[in-house]
Design an enzyme around this catalytic site. Sequence first.
Site, mmCIF file in Angstrom:
data_model
loop_
_atom_site.group_PDB
_atom_site.id
_atom_site.type_symbol
_atom_site.label_atom_id
_atom_site.label_comp_id
_atom_site.label_asym_id
_atom_site.label_seq_id
_atom_site.Cartn_x
_atom_site.Cartn_y
_atom_site.Cartn_z
ATOM 1 N N HIS A 37 28.912 26.618 65.405
ATOM 2 C CA HIS A 37 29.859 26.750 66.510
ATOM 3 C C HIS A 37 31.101 27.498 66.024
ATOM 4 C CE1 HIS A 37 28.023 23.263 68.804
ATOM 5 N NE2 HIS A 37 27.682 22.906 67.578
ATOM 6 N N GLU A 119 31.324 23.443 62.910
ATOM 7 C CA GLU A 119 32.305 24.295 63.585
ATOM 8 C C GLU A 119 32.966 25.207 62.562
ATOM 9 O OE1 GLU A 119 33.120 24.450 66.773
ATOM 10 O OE2 GLU A 119 32.541 22.550 67.698
ATOM 11 N N HIS A 155 25.479 28.001 68.829
ATOM 12 C CA HIS A 155 25.608 27.278 70.093
ATOM 13 C C HIS A 155 25.130 28.165 71.235
ATOM 14 C CE1 HIS A 155 28.376 24.232 72.390
ATOM 15 N NE2 HIS A 155 27.108 23.982 72.548
ATOM 16 N N ASP A 165 29.412 30.849 71.677
ATOM 17 C CA ASP A 165 29.876 30.812 70.300
ATOM 18 C C ASP A 165 28.717 30.636 69.317
ATOM 19 O OD1 ASP A 165 29.791 28.094 71.523
ATOM 20 O OD2 ASP A 165 30.537 27.386 69.596
#
Length: 197
Positions: A37, A119, A155, A165
Amino acid sequence: MTTPLWQDGWCRLAQQQPSPNFGPRPAGAQIDLLVVHSISLPPGRYGGPEILQLFANTLDWDAHPYFQQIRGLEVSAHFLIRRDGQIWQFVSCDDRAWHAGTSCWRGRSNCNDDSIGIELEGLEGERFELAQYVALAELAQAIRQHYPLAHVAGHEHIAPGRKCDPGAGFDWPLLARLSGWPEAVFPPGVLDADRQS
């Protein structure tokens, strides 16, 4: 005696800040998917405490106008990689973090059930730092040594049309080179030379 790399799903490569936003994985979950992400709070601003606060449910919703769009959101990821390569962990990889939402990959829905979410601090579609790729490759290798990781996707791949993303700025071929993983691990087409600018 060496310290083990993993303990109860927590990786010693990362600084820890436990998030309340997680749950148990369903029985028989394979934990074979890594989901990449991107996140920045507020969008395009880096280095602040806001991402950590979001995952801890302590973000001040009134601190920035953008936060009104996500007010009350309860989310998490297993890991965050900062622009300088620093790694944070929020949820044990043995547990189910809330990062993927409505999703489907390799014929299975509800990707939160059997994935690990990472992330990268960055703006969707923009470029990421070399330090982040190096940290991501090292972390992904550590995960693959401990869990049956067989697939990596963004993602955008598991929730097409809903999420974009990490986006066009993410260098999938670089991650492939740094990780040494075969093409079959990655989403179809992302390693094609003509994708890269």
